[in-house]
Design a protein around this motif. Structure first.
Motif, mmCIF file in Angstrom:
data_model
loop_
_atom_site.group_PDB
_atom_site.id
_atom_site.type_symbol
_atom_site.label_atom_id
_atom_site.label_comp_id
_atom_site.label_asym_id
_atom_site.label_seq_id
_atom_site.Cartn_x
_atom_site.Cartn_y
_atom_site.Cartn_z
ATOM 1 N N LYS A 71 0.838 -1.199 0.000
ATOM 2 C CA LYS A 71 0.000 0.000 0.000
ATOM 3 C C LYS A 71 0.873 1.249 0.000
ATOM 4 O O LYS A 71 0.556 2.259 -0.623
ATOM 5 C CB LYS A 71 -0.918 0.000 1.228
ATOM 6 N N ARG A 72 2.012 1.175 0.701
ATOM 7 C CA ARG A 72 2.912 2.328 0.791
ATOM 8 C C ARG A 72 3.829 2.447 -0.416
ATOM 9 O O ARG A 72 4.211 3.545 -0.806
ATOM 10 C CB ARG A 72 3.783 2.222 2.051
ATOM 11 N N THR A 73 4.192 1.301 -1.004
ATOM 12 C CA THR A 73 5.273 1.320 -1.983
ATOM 13 C C THR A 73 4.854 1.071 -3.421
ATOM 14 O O THR A 73 5.551 1.487 -4.342
ATOM 15 C CB THR A 73 6.341 0.275 -1.623
ATOM 16 N N LEU A 74 3.739 0.383 -3.623
ATOM 17 C CA LEU A 74 3.358 0.019 -4.984
ATOM 18 C C LEU A 74 2.535 1.133 -5.592
ATOM 19 O O LEU A 74 1.320 1.164 -5.476
ATOM 20 C CB LEU A 74 2.568 -1.301 -4.983
ATOM 21 N N ILE A 75 3.200 2.078 -6.232
ATOM 22 C CA ILE A 75 2.525 3.196 -6.871
ATOM 23 C C ILE A 75 2.064 2.735 -8.243
ATOM 24 O O ILE A 75 2.808 2.681 -9.205
ATOM 25 C CB ILE A 75 3.463 4.405 -6.988
ATOM 26 N N SER A 76 0.808 2.376 -8.350
ATOM 27 C CA SER A 76 0.266 1.776 -9.571
ATOM 28 C C SER A 76 -0.450 2.810 -10.420
ATOM 29 O O SER A 76 -1.012 3.778 -9.916
ATOM 30 C CB SER A 76 -0.717 0.652 -9.187
ATOM 31 N N LYS A 134 4.262 16.625 -7.823
ATOM 32 C CA LYS A 134 3.540 15.352 -7.708
ATOM 33 C C LYS A 134 4.510 14.175 -7.704
ATOM 34 O O LYS A 134 4.394 13.257 -6.889
ATOM 35 C CB LYS A 134 2.534 15.232 -8.856
ATOM 36 N N ASP A 135 5.478 14.190 -8.618
ATOM 37 C CA ASP A 135 6.449 13.095 -8.703
ATOM 38 C C ASP A 135 7.284 12.999 -7.434
ATOM 39 O O ASP A 135 7.570 11.898 -6.944
ATOM 40 C CB ASP A 135 7.361 13.293 -9.915
ATOM 41 N N LEU A 136 7.689 14.152 -6.902
ATOM 42 C CA LEU A 136 8.475 14.159 -5.675
ATOM 43 C C LEU A 136 7.664 13.612 -4.510
ATOM 44 O O LEU A 136 8.156 12.811 -3.708
ATOM 45 C CB LEU A 136 8.966 15.572 -5.365
ATOM 46 N N LEU A 137 6.408 14.009 -4.427
ATOM 47 C CA LEU A 137 5.555 13.549 -3.339
ATOM 48 C C LEU A 137 5.327 12.043 -3.418
ATOM 49 O O LEU A 137 5.369 11.336 -2.399
ATOM 50 C CB LEU A 137 4.220 14.295 -3.380
ATOM 51 N N LEU A 138 5.098 11.516 -4.612
ATOM 52 C CA LEU A 138 4.941 10.068 -4.781
ATOM 53 C C LEU A 138 6.223 9.338 -4.391
ATOM 54 O O LEU A 138 6.177 8.267 -3.771
ATOM 55 C CB LEU A 138 4.578 9.739 -6.229
ATOM 56 N N TYR A 139 7.360 9.913 -4.735
ATOM 57 C CA TYR A 139 8.631 9.279 -4.392
ATOM 58 C C TYR A 139 8.826 9.244 -2.878
ATOM 59 O O TYR A 139 9.258 8.227 -2.310
ATOM 60 C CB TYR A 139 9.777 10.028 -5.057
ATOM 61 N N LEU A 140 8.489 10.341 -2.211
ATOM 62 C CA LEU A 140 8.610 10.376 -0.751
ATOM 63 C C LEU A 140 7.666 9.378 -0.100
ATOM 64 O O LEU A 140 8.001 8.768 0.926
ATOM 65 C CB LEU A 140 8.313 11.787 -0.231
ATOM 66 N N LEU A 141 6.487 9.189 -0.676
ATOM 67 C CA LEU A 141 5.525 8.232 -0.126
ATOM 68 C C LEU A 141 6.090 6.815 -0.101
ATOM 69 O O LEU A 141 5.751 6.016 0.769
ATOM 70 C CB LEU A 141 4.232 8.254 -0.946
ATOM 71 N N LYS A 142 6.935 6.495 -1.079
ATOM 72 C CA LYS A 142 7.532 5.162 -1.117
ATOM 73 C C LYS A 142 8.424 4.907 0.098
ATOM 74 O O LYS A 142 8.668 3.761 0.470
ATOM 75 C CB LYS A 142 8.370 4.995 -2.382
ATOM 76 N N ASN A 155 7.930 6.220 3.233
ATOM 77 C CA ASN A 155 7.260 6.669 4.445
ATOM 78 C C ASN A 155 7.823 5.969 5.682
ATOM 79 O O ASN A 155 8.064 4.757 5.666
ATOM 80 C CB ASN A 155 5.755 6.404 4.340
ATOM 81 N N HIS A 156 8.042 6.756 6.739
ATOM 82 C CA HIS A 156 8.598 6.282 8.019
ATOM 83 C C HIS A 156 10.038 5.793 7.870
ATOM 84 O O HIS A 156 10.512 4.998 8.671
ATOM 85 C CB HIS A 156 7.731 5.168 8.619
ATOM 86 N N LYS A 157 10.718 6.280 6.836
ATOM 87 C CA LYS A 157 12.101 5.867 6.613
ATOM 88 C C LYS A 157 12.967 7.089 6.316
ATOM 89 O O LYS A 157 12.473 8.199 6.189
ATOM 90 C CB LYS A 157 12.177 4.873 5.441
ATOM 91 N N ILE A 158 14.247 6.851 6.180
ATOM 92 C CA ILE A 158 15.198 7.893 5.793
ATOM 93 C C ILE A 158 15.527 7.725 4.314
ATOM 94 O O ILE A 158 15.785 6.612 3.849
ATOM 95 C CB ILE A 158 16.480 7.804 6.637
ATOM 96 N N ASP A 202 7.647 11.177 7.474
ATOM 97 C CA ASP A 202 6.602 10.643 8.343
ATOM 98 C C ASP A 202 5.261 11.167 7.872
ATOM 99 O O ASP A 202 4.844 12.284 8.189
ATOM 100 C CB ASP A 202 6.850 11.036 9.798
ATOM 101 N N PHE A 203 4.566 10.359 7.070
ATOM 102 C CA PHE A 203 3.229 10.680 6.595
ATOM 103 C C PHE A 203 2.228 9.764 7.304
ATOM 104 O O PHE A 203 2.202 8.559 7.026
ATOM 105 C CB PHE A 203 3.092 10.461 5.080
ATOM 106 N N PRO A 204 1.408 10.277 8.239
ATOM 107 C CA PRO A 204 0.408 9.417 8.892
ATOM 108 C C PRO A 204 -0.613 8.929 7.873
ATOM 109 O O PRO A 204 -1.026 9.678 6.981
ATOM 110 C CB PRO A 204 -0.236 10.337 9.935
#
Length: 228
Positions: free
Chosen positions: A120-125, A159-167, A169-172, A224-226
């Motif tokens: 859900k966090r990593t598979l940007i489909s 948008k691309d940057l935000l999607l990349y950061l979402l991958k 999430n909760h990491k460095i 950190d995206f809740p």
């Protein structure tokens, strides 16, 4: 689309049970008894969505295998299997860049839940156009970041940057990785451009103080995206 799982597990009995259960859940599983076989396909036939790696394997342990995979595929999500459930294992795995871990013998339903949460966090489909980020909704199709108080029109780069950061999430995430993957170059000017875009995103998320994009000097950013 069937999710393709890479399973690296040298225990024949446990590996077979795990493979069968995952396939019953609708996943496509490629099971590798020997971690060296995974290394041999890294640059040629590596088409998986997530990896499940046993830590204790002969010749190449799970930690070493994960480092090799992430060097070639930095975005690849990994879940570790450990029989020891010791703190050192968990910390080592997370420092390497793993997304999660689970102790053996594991509850099959818990394993499936952890896999689905990672995906859900990593598979940007391409079929998914909306993502929940705290009190916001990201609509990638309309290039909108939506909050009850406002709608923000994004640029394609934002948008691309935000999607990349979402991958991550909760990491460095390292600055160099962002620049290499999104800007495809890494110099002073692109670095400054990245800082500008990060500042914009922080401003966009000002209505939710639980959302954090923290700068780590000399490293990159901690995300950190809740989810709710």
């Amino acid at each position: 689309m069937k999710v393709k799982i890479l399973l690296a597990e040298d225990d024949s009995d446990f590996g077979m049970i795990l493979k069968q259960y995952l396939e019953l859940e609708g996943f496509e599983v490629s099971w590798f008894h020997n971690p060296e076989d995974v290394v041999s396909i890294l640059q040629t036939d590596f088409h998986f969505h997530i990896g499940i790696l046993d830590i204790m394997m002969p010749n190449i342990d799970g930690f070493s295998l994960a480092k090799m995979i992430l060097k070639a595929k930095p975005d690849f999500p990994i879940l570790f299997l450990t029989a020891k459930n010791q703190k050192i294992d968990r910390l080592t795995g997370l420092k390497i860049g793993a997304d999660d871990y689970i102790a053996k013998p594991c509850d099959p339903e818990e394993l499936i839940l952890r896999i689905k949460n990672i995906l859900k966090r990593t598979l940007i489909s391409e079929t998914i156009t909306q993502f929940k980020i705290g009190n916001y909704i990201l609509d990638t199709e309309k290039l909108l970041l939506i909050h009850p108080n406002e709608k923000i029109r994004l640029t394609i780069r934002e948008k691309d940057l935000l999607l990349y950061l979402l991958k991550f999430n909760h990491k460095i995430i390292k600055r160099d990785d962002i620049l290499d993957n999104l800007w495809e170059t890494n110099d002073y000017f692109t670095g400054r451009s990245l800082d500008v875009f990060i500042s914009r995103l922080r401003k966009y998320f000002q209505h939710d103080d639980k959302i954090k994009i923290q700068s780590l000097r000399g490293i990159g950013f901690e995300i950190d995206f809740p989810e709710n």
